[in-house]
Design a protein around this motif. Structure first.
Motif, PDB file in Angstrom:
ATOM      1  N   ASN A 220      -2.766   6.240  -6.105  1.00  0.00           N
ATOM      2  CA  ASN A 220      -1.584   7.086  -5.952  1.00  0.00           C
ATOM      3  C   ASN A 220      -0.581   6.910  -7.087  1.00  0.00           C
ATOM      4  N   LEU A 221      -0.945   6.132  -8.110  1.00  0.00           N
ATOM      5  CA  LEU A 221      -0.061   5.916  -9.249  1.00  0.00           C
ATOM      6  C   LEU A 221      -0.742   6.390 -10.528  1.00  0.00           C
ATOM      7  N   ASP A 222      -0.085   7.264 -11.274  1.00  0.00           N
ATOM      8  CA  ASP A 222      -0.643   7.767 -12.528  1.00  0.00           C
ATOM      9  C   ASP A 222      -0.096   6.977 -13.716  1.00  0.00           C
ATOM     10  N   LEU A 223      -0.227   5.675 -13.653  1.00  0.00           N
ATOM     11  CA  LEU A 223       0.222   4.832 -14.744  1.00  0.00           C
ATOM     12  C   LEU A 223      -0.868   4.729 -15.806  1.00  0.00           C
ATOM     13  N   GLU A 224      -0.458   4.719 -17.054  1.00  0.00           N
ATOM     14  CA  GLU A 224      -1.411   4.789 -18.150  1.00  0.00           C
ATOM     15  C   GLU A 224      -1.690   3.433 -18.785  1.00  0.00           C
ATOM     16  N   PHE A 225      -1.616   2.359 -18.004  1.00  0.00           N
ATOM     17  CA  PHE A 225      -2.066   1.073 -18.526  1.00  0.00           C
ATOM     18  C   PHE A 225      -3.171   0.544 -17.625  1.00  0.00           C
ATOM     19  N   GLU A 226      -4.069  -0.239 -18.219  1.00  0.00           N
ATOM     20  CA  GLU A 226      -5.260  -0.710 -17.518  1.00  0.00           C
ATOM     21  C   GLU A 226      -5.036  -2.046 -16.809  1.00  0.00           C
ATOM     22  N   GLY A 227      -4.086  -2.835 -17.289  1.00  0.00           N
ATOM     23  CA  GLY A 227      -3.876  -4.158 -16.733  1.00  0.00           C
ATOM     24  C   GLY A 227      -2.819  -4.175 -15.652  1.00  0.00           C
ATOM     25  N   GLU A 228      -1.881  -5.129 -15.784  1.00  0.00           N
ATOM     26  CA  GLU A 228      -0.815  -5.260 -14.803  1.00  0.00           C
ATOM     27  C   GLU A 228       0.532  -5.411 -15.503  1.00  0.00           C
ATOM     28  N   LEU A 229       1.558  -4.941 -14.824  1.00  0.00           N
ATOM     29  CA  LEU A 229       2.924  -5.253 -15.208  1.00  0.00           C
ATOM     30  C   LEU A 229       3.419  -6.294 -14.207  1.00  0.00           C
ATOM     31  N   ASN A 230       3.714  -7.491 -14.710  1.00  0.00           N
ATOM     32  CA  ASN A 230       4.177  -8.572 -13.853  1.00  0.00           C
ATOM     33  C   ASN A 230       5.666  -8.807 -14.067  1.00  0.00           C
ATOM     34  N   LEU A 231       6.435  -8.775 -12.995  1.00  0.00           N
ATOM     35  CA  LEU A 231       7.819  -9.227 -13.015  1.00  0.00           C
ATOM     36  C   LEU A 231       7.805 -10.643 -12.455  1.00  0.00           C
ATOM     37  N   LEU A 232       8.128 -11.609 -13.302  1.00  0.00           N
ATOM     38  CA  LEU A 232       7.908 -13.021 -13.016  1.00  0.00           C
ATOM     39  C   LEU A 232       9.234 -13.762 -12.867  1.00  0.00           C
TER      40      LEU A 232
ATOM     41  N   ALA B 235      11.708   0.519 -17.747  1.00  0.00           N
ATOM     42  CA  ALA B 235      11.502   1.602 -18.718  1.00  0.00           C
ATOM     43  C   ALA B 235      10.026   1.978 -18.715  1.00  0.00           C
ATOM     44  N   LEU B 236       9.629   2.776 -17.739  1.00  0.00           N
ATOM     45  CA  LEU B 236       8.217   3.107 -17.520  1.00  0.00           C
ATOM     46  C   LEU B 236       7.840   4.523 -17.950  1.00  0.00           C
ATOM     47  N   ASP B 237       8.790   5.304 -18.440  1.00  0.00           N
ATOM     48  CA  ASP B 237       8.494   6.708 -18.732  1.00  0.00           C
ATOM     49  C   ASP B 237       7.281   6.875 -19.637  1.00  0.00           C
ATOM     50  N   LYS B 238       7.198   6.042 -20.661  1.00  0.00           N
ATOM     51  CA  LYS B 238       6.065   6.121 -21.594  1.00  0.00           C
ATOM     52  C   LYS B 238       4.737   5.973 -20.857  1.00  0.00           C
ATOM     53  N   TRP B 239       4.695   5.066 -19.885  1.00  0.00           N
ATOM     54  CA  TRP B 239       3.458   4.768 -19.170  1.00  0.00           C
ATOM     55  C   TRP B 239       3.197   5.746 -18.034  1.00  0.00           C
ATOM     56  N   LEU B 240       4.128   6.680 -17.837  1.00  0.00           N
ATOM     57  CA  LEU B 240       3.913   7.773 -16.887  1.00  0.00           C
ATOM     58  C   LEU B 240       3.576   9.073 -17.613  1.00  0.00           C
ATOM     59  N   GLY B 241       3.452   8.994 -18.939  1.00  0.00           N
ATOM     60  CA  GLY B 241       3.051  10.161 -19.725  1.00  0.00           C
ATOM     61  C   GLY B 241       4.193  11.029 -20.204  1.00  0.00           C
ATOM     62  N   TYR B 242       5.438  10.521 -20.125  1.00  0.00           N
ATOM     63  CA  TYR B 242       6.593  11.306 -20.551  1.00  0.00           C
ATOM     64  C   TYR B 242       7.063  10.869 -21.930  1.00  0.00           C
ATOM     65  N   ASP B 243       7.700  11.801 -22.649  1.00  0.00           N
ATOM     66  CA  ASP B 243       8.384  11.430 -23.882  1.00  0.00           C
ATOM     67  C   ASP B 243       9.549  10.521 -23.525  1.00  0.00           C
ATOM     68  N   SER B 244       9.715   9.469 -24.298  1.00  0.00           N
ATOM     69  CA  SER B 244      10.760   8.502 -23.972  1.00  0.00           C
ATOM     70  C   SER B 244      11.321   7.889 -25.241  1.00  0.00           C
TER      71      SER B 244
ATOM     72  N   THR C 210       0.859  -1.179   0.000  1.00  0.00           N
ATOM     73  CA  THR C 210       0.000   0.000   0.000  1.00  0.00           C
ATOM     74  C   THR C 210       0.892   1.225   0.000  1.00  0.00           C
ATOM     75  N   LEU C 211       0.633   2.145  -0.918  1.00  0.00           N
ATOM     76  CA  LEU C 211       1.493   3.318  -1.105  1.00  0.00           C
ATOM     77  C   LEU C 211       0.843   4.542  -0.492  1.00  0.00           C
ATOM     78  N   ASN C 212       1.589   5.221   0.388  1.00  0.00           N
ATOM     79  CA  ASN C 212       1.059   6.386   1.092  1.00  0.00           C
ATOM     80  C   ASN C 212       2.006   7.562   0.963  1.00  0.00           C
ATOM     81  N   PRO C 213       1.504   8.730   0.518  1.00  0.00           N
ATOM     82  CA  PRO C 213       2.343   9.933   0.572  1.00  0.00           C
ATOM     83  C   PRO C 213       2.815  10.159   2.001  1.00  0.00           C
TER      84      PRO C 213
ATOM     85  N   THR D 189      -0.140  -2.770 -10.472  1.00  0.00           N
ATOM     86  CA  THR D 189      -1.439  -2.443 -11.036  1.00  0.00           C
ATOM     87  C   THR D 189      -1.680  -0.945 -10.874  1.00  0.00           C
ATOM     88  N   ARG D 190      -2.701  -0.435 -11.536  1.00  0.00           N
ATOM     89  CA  ARG D 190      -3.068   0.964 -11.347  1.00  0.00           C
ATOM     90  C   ARG D 190      -3.550   1.152  -9.916  1.00  0.00           C
ATOM     91  N   ASP D 191      -3.224   2.304  -9.360  1.00  0.00           N
ATOM     92  CA  ASP D 191      -3.512   2.581  -7.955  1.00  0.00           C
ATOM     93  C   ASP D 191      -3.903   4.051  -7.867  1.00  0.00           C
TER      94      ASP D 191
END
Length: 207
Positions: free
Chosen positions: A176-188, A79-88, A6-9, A172-174
């Motif tokens: 407190n996270l401004d990620l621009e994907f709807e699903g999940e990023l899994n590190l397996l 390499a998440l910059d694209k999914w945070l809305g930045y030019d990459s 759980t992410l808290n400012p 996953t999207r949260d």
């Protein structure tokens, strides 16, 4: 059981603590991971996005089977910059990511005297990182759709594609996270590679 993040400012100083975003606190001999890119004919090293660092002492109460280290620091970069809305200059789409576009690092012990914050700044010395957040850990179901360590991928598609792998980290999207994907990023990772801390064997899949 899996371990929910759980992410808290927070206004606390999170040096060498478990945190999401911000700047990684690393040993002097540990290099910040980069990926080599070619843009307009120029080849250069581009820094990966620092996702989080886990002070492994925090995991012990929730990792009763001892699948993760219980000392030292675990780091995640991608390499998440694209999914945070930045030019990459990097482009990672849905599906399996090319190795090198995500990195897991580990320091076996934490030394407050020799660890240092690795800060990324622009030409005006302005921070390039997202504001850091405190991580609070709790137990959760192996299949819960949340940000977590361990367990199974929430997506049946990913589980069926990689039946021999389980989560090291699921993002996953949260709120407190401004990620621009709807699903999940899994590190397996395979269970045996996790047992022996073979972090380089980690595979990344965006669903």
């Amino acid at each position: 059981m899996a371990i929910k993040l759980t992410l808290n400012p927070s206004e606390r100083v999170l040096f060498c603590a478990s945190k999401w975003w911000g700047d990684p606190d690393m040993p002097e001999n540990m290099q910040y991971p980069t990926i080599q890119v070619c843009e307009d004919g120029e080849v250069y090293d581009y820094p990966l996005t620092f996702i989080c660092q886990i002070n492994c002492e925090d995991l012990a109460p929730y990792d009763k089977e001892g699948r993760l280290p219980h000392e030292g620091m675990l780091y995640f970069f991608a390499a998440l910059d694209k999914w945070l809305g930045y030019d990459s200059p990097t482009s990672n789409d849905m599906g399996e990511w090319t190795r090198g576009h995500f990195v897991v690092k580990y320091a076996k012990s934490i030394n407050f005297e020799t660890f240092q914050s690795c800060m990324l700044v622009d030409d005006q010395d302005q921070a390039l990182t997202e504001r850091e957040m405190e991580i609070v850990f709790s137990e959760c179901d192996d299949n819960e759709k949340c940000i977590r360590l361990l367990g199974n991928p929430s997506s049946d598609t990913v589980s069926e594609k990689y039946p021999e792998l389980s989560n090291l980290l699921q993002i996953t999207r949260d709120t407190n996270l401004d990620l621009e994907f709807e699903g999940e990023l899994n590190l397996l990772i395979k269970a045996n590679d996790l047992k022996f801390c073979n972090w380089k064997k980690t595979l990344a899949y965006l669903n």
